[in-house]
Design a protein around this motif. Structure first.
Motif, PDB file in Angstrom:
ATOM      1  N   GLU A 181      -9.717  -4.502   6.481  1.00 29.38           N
ATOM      2  CA  GLU A 181     -10.701  -3.719   6.499  1.00 29.38           C
ATOM      3  C   GLU A 181     -11.179  -3.039   5.130  1.00 29.38           C
ATOM      4  N   ASN A 182     -10.579  -2.577   4.038  1.00 30.38           N
ATOM      5  CA  ASN A 182      -9.787  -2.328   3.593  1.00 30.38           C
ATOM      6  C   ASN A 182      -8.837  -3.133   1.670  1.00 30.38           C
ATOM      7  N   PRO A 183      -8.954  -4.627   2.000  1.00 34.49           N
ATOM      8  CA  PRO A 183      -7.990  -5.484   0.725  1.00 34.49           C
ATOM      9  C   PRO A 183      -7.925  -5.002  -0.289  1.00 34.49           C
ATOM     10  N   MET A 184      -8.599  -4.104  -0.843  1.00 36.10           N
ATOM     11  CA  MET A 184      -8.689  -3.551  -2.657  1.00 36.10           C
ATOM     12  C   MET A 184      -8.083  -2.031  -2.291  1.00 36.10           C
ATOM     13  N   ASP A 185      -7.569  -1.644  -0.460  1.00 35.80           N
ATOM     14  CA  ASP A 185      -7.339   0.032  -1.460  1.00 35.80           C
ATOM     15  C   ASP A 185      -5.539  -0.672  -1.300  1.00 35.80           C
ATOM     16  N   MET A 186      -4.964  -2.021  -1.482  1.00 34.60           N
ATOM     17  CA  MET A 186      -4.154  -2.955  -2.234  1.00 34.60           C
ATOM     18  C   MET A 186      -3.281  -1.381  -2.883  1.00 34.60           C
ATOM     19  N   LYS A 187      -3.969  -1.198  -3.768  1.00 37.72           N
ATOM     20  CA  LYS A 187      -3.321  -0.246  -4.858  1.00 37.72           C
ATOM     21  C   LYS A 187      -3.205   1.071  -4.270  1.00 37.72           C
ATOM     22  N   GLU A 188      -4.253   1.662  -3.624  1.00 36.36           N
ATOM     23  CA  GLU A 188      -3.349   3.220  -3.153  1.00 36.36           C
ATOM     24  C   GLU A 188      -2.335   3.822  -2.931  1.00 36.36           C
ATOM     25  N   GLU A 189      -1.501   4.589  -3.332  1.00 36.43           N
ATOM     26  CA  GLU A 189      -0.092   5.329  -2.882  1.00 36.43           C
ATOM     27  C   GLU A 189      -0.442   5.461  -2.152  1.00 36.43           C
ATOM     28  N   LYS A 190      -1.357   6.158  -0.807  1.00 38.72           N
ATOM     29  CA  LYS A 190      -0.959   7.012   0.268  1.00 38.72           C
ATOM     30  C   LYS A 190      -0.575   5.670   1.331  1.00 38.72           C
ATOM     31  N   ILE A 191      -0.959   4.493   0.731  1.00 41.99           N
ATOM     32  CA  ILE A 191      -0.393   3.388   2.032  1.00 41.99           C
ATOM     33  C   ILE A 191       0.749   2.735   1.804  1.00 41.99           C
ATOM     34  N   PRO A 192       1.780   2.920   3.219  1.00 45.95           N
ATOM     35  CA  PRO A 192       3.303   2.773   3.127  1.00 45.95           C
ATOM     36  C   PRO A 192       3.285   1.548   2.355  1.00 45.95           C
TER      37      PRO A 192
END
Length: 739
Positions: free
Chosen positions: A594-605
């Motif tokens: 749903e939020n592919p642009m959040d790939m840069k977020e460190e909270k995502i494993p």
């Protein structure tokens, strides 16, 4: 020898080792089986009485007769009565002995007392006599004539023989063998009766659970009516945090506990919820933890508790007990575990009724019951159960299974139900000729096949587990196009058969998560082969990408496992796959959808990101190419390197005189290690001391491509690092040509 006579008196009412756990309409049939079993034991007893020339009887811990006594000679009724009364005095005082002993029935008149156990955990005693020590007959006769008032015993003393020490030990061994034989006979009959009883209950319960009106309360009512061993049964539900309320309670007409609350950890019920596992308590009349029951005038002597879980969370507690039984035999405990498993199923069904149709309810119920009943590693016994279940659930007149007990074995086994000898023989040969003409490990087909043989239609499906083929499950059907319900039923049974045979082959029990994982893969292979294909491609890409990042094997395995589960409903994942990390990876994968642009977020494993990249690239590669974060760009470069690598791959060739392109490669070197031309170029530079970056610049390829080549080289050489690779190449006789 005088004519033999046994004195048969009436069997005790509880001669099977206590009250039976369940009553049902087939009690008359069980009575016939009990009588047949007792007759067999009596025959063994009679034979050994003749062989040993001694009387033999079996008594319980109170000295009461369990079998009629067998005498090798005629004996007076008065003597028999005296022996029985005397044993009621002797046995209670001797029951603490665990070994065989020789006892003075009256001074000088000896008898054997041999303790042994039957499968329902009750101790019995084989008693046998009478005999005398060598040279004591005259003395014993004088003593008994003066002190024993019952003159009927005098002939027994007169008939008693004198035994040497060797003769006494020989008789003892014979009597102990009789005990072993009786125990084996009883165990075999007990197991057969338990199996038949379980099959009856399976059929009865499947029929009950298939009723659209079946719910938790009706199930408890059903259990209360058919269970003699339980005086009460109830179910408490979680009403608030750490608080549980009794919602259902059955004990005759008593409903006083309904609506009562207890806290987590409070009394037996609260303790069972805290422990989160099936528990049994016995002899609890004086235990202070019974206070919860005593408030309502209930005084349990024994209790079982079984937490009920749904979607990985404790939802309630099934409990039941007896007011009269301080102890429960082992087979009763197994029955309660079985009931708990079924209750888990009916509770789950009740929860799902508003979400799924009745056809899926019946399918899921059947699968739950079969999984809980598959608690033995005896492969043939499990297959026998599945054959009976397939005939019952599919209303089929016949069923069979042809299989290898071990997937590497050449021996073929065959089990059938409902087939006459002629059909059984010819159909077995037909199945073997079609599917077992040569050893193989892959399934001959992976879809349901309808096969016509001798004017009978058969629905056939392969038995597979972890991609290993074990055999064919076949069920007779009345038409060439059986209903979808029958097909789904056979698929489920065949998959559980495969799991069970794998369990038997491995010699250890698979855990529920492992079973269900492979079960889902098998079903997906049948229902959604397209999705399974995408998953396999994504797993291959993900593993190679992880290796290029130097991620360890455990990290890679977790990603592989998660990819197989990404299209499952979250509730199913939470119920059957309790690994919190896997659940987290899949949850964040769906978030990235749903939020592919959040790939840069460190909270995502990192695991979730790699799963997302690998699977989405397989489904929609352009959407991945548009991502701008650092990991996505590295992934794209890695894929370009893979494409370049595939173009460079070629079969290693030979040069004149058996040498490689460097002129000093030993004959067959490239072929022996199976290296491609590009891999050999990389290896040659490694031997010259070049780093990955230097190799990339020298060969004009990307750094990631070099890492991929190095991974392949190490695998082909069977080593784990560069140092080992260099040492192995030198040992093979190859040395790089210096520039």
């Amino acid at each position: 020898m005088a004519s033999r006579r046994s004195f048969f008196h009436e069997y005790p009412a509880n001669m099977g080792g206590g009250n039976a756990a369940f009553t049902n309409p087939e009690s008359d049939k069980r009575g016939v089986l009990m009588h047949s079993r007792m007759e067999s034991i009596q025959e063994i007893q009679n034979v050994y009485s003749l062989v040993t020339d001694l009387f033999i009887g079996i008594v319980d811990e109170k000295g009461d007769s369990f079998t009629p006594f067998s005498f090798p000679q005629t004996v007076e009724i008065g003597a028999l009565t005296y022996i029985q009364d005397r044993l009621k005095e002797i046995i209670p005082n001797s029951c603490h002995f665990e070994d065989s002993l020789i006892y003075d029935f009256i001074p000088g008149l000896k008898m054997y007392i041999i303790p042994f156990r039957l499968p329902f955990q009750r101790t019995f005693f084989l008693v046998s006599g009478f005999f005398l020590e060598e040279g004591t007959k005259h003395e014993v006769l004088n003593f008994s004539g003066k002190t024993v008032q019952d003159t009927s015993l005098f002939p027994l003393v007169l008939q008693a023989k004198e035994y040497s020490e060797a003769a006494k030990q020989k008789k003892l061994r014979q009597l102990e063998n009789a005990c072993k034989l009786i125990g084996q006979l009883w165990a075999a009959e007990h197991e057969r009766m338990q199996y038949q009883k379980k099959m009856r209950e399976m059929k009865e319960t499947v029929h009950f659970l298939s009723d659209p009106q079946a719910d938790v309360d009706s199930f408890l009512t059903h259990v209360q009516k058919r269970t003699d061993a339980l005086d009460f049964i109830g179910f408490a539900v979680k009403s608030e945090a750490n608080v549980f309320t009794v919602k259902y309670f059955h004990s005759g007409t008593d409903r006083s506990m309904i609506g009562q609350k207890f806290m987590l950890g409070e009394g037996f019920l609260g303790q069972a919820m805290a422990a989160e596992k099936f528990q049994i308590w016995t002899d609890i009349q004086e235990d202070p933890r019974t206070h919860f029951f005593k408030r309502f005038g209930l005084l349990p002597s024994s209790l079982f508790c079984a937490p009920v879980r749904l979607h990985g969370e404790n939802k309630g507690l099934l409990f039941g007990g007896s007011f009269h039984r301080a102890h429960w035999e082992e087979f009763l405990v197994e029955e309660f575990k079985f009931l708990s498993s079924l209750f888990q199923s009916i509770y789950l069904i009740s929860s799902l009724k508003n979400q799924i149709n009745s056809q899926r309810i019946q399918w899921f119920t059947m699968n739950e019951i079969l999984r809980h009943l598959a608690n033995t590693t005896d492969g043939e016994k499990l297959l026998s159960i599945f054959l009976d279940m397939s005939m019952y659930l599919m209303e089929s007149p016949a069923a069979c299974v042809v299989f290898r007990k071990n997937r590497l074995s050449e021996q073929i086994s065959f089990l059938s139900r409902g087939m006459d000898e002629t059909l059984r023989s010819v159909y077995q040969k037909d199945l073997e000729s079609r599917f077992f003409t040569k050893p193989f490990h892959a399934a001959p087909f992976t879809k349901l096949e309808v096969y016509r043989f001798n004017d009978q239609w058969f629905l056939e499906y392969p038995i597979i587990c972890q991609e290993h083929f074990y055999g064919i499950l076949s069920v007779a059907v009345d038409q060439p196009h059986p209903p979808q319900k029958s097909k789904e039923c056979l698929i489920t049974l065949a998959n559980v058969c495969g799991i069970s045979l794998a369990m038997a082959e491995n010699g250890s029990e698979m855990n529920r998560e492992h079973e269900f994982y492979h079960f889902l893969i098998d079903l997906e292979q049948y229902f959604r082969p397209d999705i399974l294909h995408h998953k396999r491609k994504a797993k291959e890409i993900a593993r190679k990408f992880c290796r290029s990042l130097d991620l360890n094997d455990l990290f890679q395995d977790m990603i592989q496992y998660a990819i197989d589960l990404i299209n499952l409903d979250s509730a199913i994942i939470q119920k059957y796959f309790p690994n919190k990390k896997i659940q987290k990876y899949i949850e964040m994968y769906h978030y990235l959808l749903e939020n592919p642009m959040d790939m840069k977020e460190e909270k995502i494993p990192l695991e979730s990101k790699i799963i997302f990249l690998a699977f989405q690239y397989e489904i929609d590669p352009e959407s991945v190419r548009q991502l701008t974060d650092q990991l996505s760009q590295a992934f794209i470069l890695f894929l370009e390197g893979l494409e370049e690598e595939e173009k460079d791959e070629m079969t290693p060739g030979k040069t004149d005189e058996g040498k490689g392109e460097d002129g000093n490669v030993p004959h067959g070197f490239l072929q022996s290690v199976n290296l491609s031309r590009r891999e050999f170029e990389v290896l040659d530079l490694v031997l010259k001391g070049a780093s990955n970056q230097e190799i990339a610049e020298k060969l004009s390829i990307s750094y990631h491509t070099v890492k991929n080549h190095m991974t392949n080289i190490l695998q082909k050489l069977g080593v784990s690092d560069r140092a080992q690779a260099i040492a192995k190449i030198y040992q093979m006789g190859y040395f790089p040509k210096l520039d």
